[in-house]
Design a protein around this motif. Structure first.
Motif, PDB file in Angstrom:
ATOM      1  N   ALA A  30       1.145  -1.045  -0.194  1.00  0.00           N
ATOM      2  CA  ALA A  30      -0.071   0.031   0.540  1.00  0.00           C
ATOM      3  C   ALA A  30       0.689   1.126  -0.231  1.00  0.00           C
ATOM      4  O   ALA A  30       0.680   2.527  -0.812  1.00  0.00           O
ATOM      5  CB  ALA A  30      -0.507  -0.124   1.724  1.00  0.00           C
ATOM      6  N   LYS A  31       1.814   0.718   0.867  1.00  0.00           N
ATOM      7  CA  LYS A  31       2.985   3.017   0.602  1.00  0.00           C
ATOM      8  C   LYS A  31       3.297   2.269  -0.348  1.00  0.00           C
ATOM      9  O   LYS A  31       3.926   3.562  -0.677  1.00  0.00           O
ATOM     10  CB  LYS A  31       3.677   2.229   1.937  1.00  0.00           C
ATOM     11  N   ALA A  32       4.120   1.419  -0.785  1.00  0.00           N
ATOM     12  CA  ALA A  32       4.320   1.533  -2.499  1.00  0.00           C
ATOM     13  C   ALA A  32       3.526   1.696  -3.600  1.00  0.00           C
ATOM     14  O   ALA A  32       4.187   2.688  -4.744  1.00  0.00           O
ATOM     15  CB  ALA A  32       5.079   0.170  -3.287  1.00  0.00           C
ATOM     16  N   HIS A  33       2.648   1.941  -3.273  1.00  0.00           N
ATOM     17  CA  HIS A  33       1.459   2.109  -4.576  1.00  0.00           C
ATOM     18  C   HIS A  33       0.442   3.294  -4.316  1.00  0.00           C
ATOM     19  O   HIS A  33      -0.941   2.944  -4.714  1.00  0.00           O
ATOM     20  CB  HIS A  33       0.851   0.489  -5.076  1.00  0.00           C
ATOM     21  N   GLY A  34       0.985   4.155  -2.901  1.00  0.00           N
ATOM     22  CA  GLY A  34       0.021   5.581  -3.236  1.00  0.00           C
ATOM     23  C   GLY A  34      -1.222   5.198  -2.058  1.00  0.00           C
ATOM     24  O   GLY A  34      -2.560   5.188  -2.173  1.00  0.00           O
ATOM     25  N   GLY A  35      -1.208   3.550  -1.493  1.00  0.00           N
ATOM     26  CA  GLY A  35      -3.014   3.103  -1.223  1.00  0.00           C
ATOM     27  C   GLY A  35      -2.783   1.729  -1.515  1.00  0.00           C
ATOM     28  O   GLY A  35      -2.552   1.598  -2.635  1.00  0.00           O
ATOM     29  N   ALA A  36      -3.820   0.696  -1.329  1.00  0.00           N
ATOM     30  CA  ALA A  36      -4.232   0.036  -1.623  1.00  0.00           C
ATOM     31  C   ALA A  36      -5.528  -0.677  -1.158  1.00  0.00           C
ATOM     32  O   ALA A  36      -6.096  -0.132  -0.433  1.00  0.00           O
ATOM     33  CB  ALA A  36      -3.612  -1.337  -1.484  1.00  0.00           C
ATOM     34  N   GLU A  37      -6.501  -1.684  -1.820  1.00  0.00           N
ATOM     35  CA  GLU A  37      -7.827  -1.833  -1.875  1.00  0.00           C
ATOM     36  C   GLU A  37      -8.113  -3.822  -1.930  1.00  0.00           C
ATOM     37  O   GLU A  37      -6.492  -3.847  -2.698  1.00  0.00           O
ATOM     38  CB  GLU A  37      -8.817  -1.309  -2.363  1.00  0.00           C
ATOM     39  N   GLY A  38      -8.293  -4.493  -1.560  1.00  0.00           N
ATOM     40  CA  GLY A  38      -7.947  -5.889  -1.241  1.00  0.00           C
ATOM     41  C   GLY A  38      -9.223  -6.850  -1.601  1.00  0.00           C
ATOM     42  O   GLY A  38     -10.696  -6.168  -1.495  1.00  0.00           O
ATOM     43  N   GLN A  39      -9.224  -8.603  -1.941  1.00  0.00           N
ATOM     44  CA  GLN A  39     -10.129  -8.860  -2.080  1.00  0.00           C
ATOM     45  C   GLN A  39     -10.066  -9.932  -1.581  1.00  0.00           C
ATOM     46  O   GLN A  39      -8.871 -10.997  -1.787  1.00  0.00           O
ATOM     47  CB  GLN A  39     -10.772  -8.893  -3.083  1.00  0.00           C
ATOM     48  N   ALA A  58      -5.575  -8.434   6.383  1.00  0.00           N
ATOM     49  CA  ALA A  58      -5.683  -7.364   5.663  1.00  0.00           C
ATOM     50  C   ALA A  58      -7.041  -6.427   6.105  1.00  0.00           C
ATOM     51  O   ALA A  58      -6.451  -5.027   6.664  1.00  0.00           O
ATOM     52  CB  ALA A  58      -7.545  -7.750   4.861  1.00  0.00           C
ATOM     53  N   ARG A  59      -7.453  -6.793   7.802  1.00  0.00           N
ATOM     54  CA  ARG A  59      -8.161  -5.826   8.459  1.00  0.00           C
ATOM     55  C   ARG A  59      -6.973  -5.154   9.436  1.00  0.00           C
ATOM     56  O   ARG A  59      -7.217  -3.951   9.723  1.00  0.00           O
ATOM     57  CB  ARG A  59      -9.020  -6.648   9.715  1.00  0.00           C
ATOM     58  N   LYS A  60      -5.901  -5.718   9.956  1.00  0.00           N
ATOM     59  CA  LYS A  60      -5.052  -5.044  10.599  1.00  0.00           C
ATOM     60  C   LYS A  60      -4.355  -4.297  10.110  1.00  0.00           C
ATOM     61  O   LYS A  60      -3.486  -2.802  10.082  1.00  0.00           O
ATOM     62  CB  LYS A  60      -3.850  -6.522  11.570  1.00  0.00           C
ATOM     63  N   SER A  61      -3.712  -4.246   8.162  1.00  0.00           N
ATOM     64  CA  SER A  61      -3.199  -3.330   7.398  1.00  0.00           C
ATOM     65  C   SER A  61      -4.190  -2.301   7.486  1.00  0.00           C
ATOM     66  O   SER A  61      -3.343  -0.739   6.483  1.00  0.00           O
ATOM     67  CB  SER A  61      -2.470  -3.876   6.348  1.00  0.00           C
ATOM     68  N   GLY A  62      -5.543  -2.234   7.719  1.00  0.00           N
ATOM     69  CA  GLY A  62      -6.010  -1.046   7.532  1.00  0.00           C
ATOM     70  C   GLY A  62      -6.621  -0.759   5.929  1.00  0.00           C
ATOM     71  O   GLY A  62      -7.533   0.178   5.723  1.00  0.00           O
ATOM     72  N   ILE A  63      -6.903  -2.116   4.429  1.00  0.00           N
ATOM     73  CA  ILE A  63      -6.998  -1.667   4.013  1.00  0.00           C
ATOM     74  C   ILE A  63      -8.414  -1.853   2.916  1.00  0.00           C
ATOM     75  O   ILE A  63      -9.418  -2.380   4.127  1.00  0.00           O
ATOM     76  CB  ILE A  63      -6.416  -2.995   2.617  1.00  0.00           C
ATOM     77  N   THR A  64      -9.402  -0.981   2.268  1.00  0.00           N
ATOM     78  CA  THR A  64     -10.636  -1.766   2.252  1.00  0.00           C
ATOM     79  C   THR A  64     -10.120  -3.335   1.549  1.00  0.00           C
ATOM     80  O   THR A  64     -10.059  -3.664  -0.071  1.00  0.00           O
ATOM     81  CB  THR A  64     -11.192  -0.338   1.093  1.00  0.00           C
ATOM     82  N   LEU A  65     -11.638  -3.838   2.003  1.00  0.00           N
ATOM     83  CA  LEU A  65     -11.912  -5.054   1.611  1.00  0.00           C
ATOM     84  C   LEU A  65     -13.490  -4.963   0.465  1.00  0.00           C
ATOM     85  O   LEU A  65     -14.119  -4.472   1.328  1.00  0.00           O
ATOM     86  CB  LEU A  65     -11.932  -6.299   2.678  1.00  0.00           C
ATOM     87  N   HIS A  66     -12.499  -5.283  -0.816  1.00  0.00           N
ATOM     88  CA  HIS A  66     -14.250  -6.029  -1.245  1.00  0.00           C
ATOM     89  C   HIS A  66     -14.566  -7.336  -1.676  1.00  0.00           C
ATOM     90  O   HIS A  66     -13.878  -8.064  -1.077  1.00  0.00           O
ATOM     91  CB  HIS A  66     -13.650  -5.120  -2.787  1.00  0.00           C
TER      92      HIS A  66
END
Length: 121
Positions: free
Chosen positions: A36-45, A80-88
């Motif tokens: 996420a840091k390398a790509h300006g943020g991230a989302e996941g599934q 995913a929850r620990k990393s703080g990304i949005t999950l789809h």
């Protein structure tokens, strides 16, 4: 007395398994955070892979993408929850449209149909 010893041993084993799962989730969360840091943020599934575990597909804000494999669906969700990304829930629509592929991916996906490598092993 024997039942108590067996219950105690089982509790200890369960505690070790839980601690191991927690460490794995923390390690995956760290990798997700780095992506996420390398790509300006991230989302996941998270996708279930059967006995192999679960796949965490990551899409960065810049369109870069990657994936990680966790030993279980629960560990993948926890990471995913620990990393703080949005999950789809699924990989479709607006989320899938964020993925940017380059010439390498197109040639690997299309293979010899468009003159790319034949994907021989």
């Amino acid at each position: 007395m024997a039942e108590t010893a067996a219950e105690t041993a089982e509790t200890q084993v369960d505690g070790r398994r839980a601690a191991r799962a927690e460490r794995r989730a923390a390690r995956l969360a760290k990798q997700i955070g780095a992506f996420a840091k390398a790509h300006g943020g991230a989302e996941g599934q998270v996708a279930y892979l059967g006995q192999m575990g679960a796949r965490i597909v990551l899409v960065g804000e810049d369109g870069g993408w990657g994936d990680l494999v966790a030993p279980s669906y629960e560990i993948a969700e926890s990471a995913a929850r620990k990393s703080g990304i949005t999950l789809h829930e699924s990989f479709d629509g607006e989320f899938a449209a964020k993925v940017h592929t380059g010439p390498y991916e197109w040639s690997r996906m299309a293979g010899i149909q468009v003159g790319g490598p034949s994907n021989k092993a």
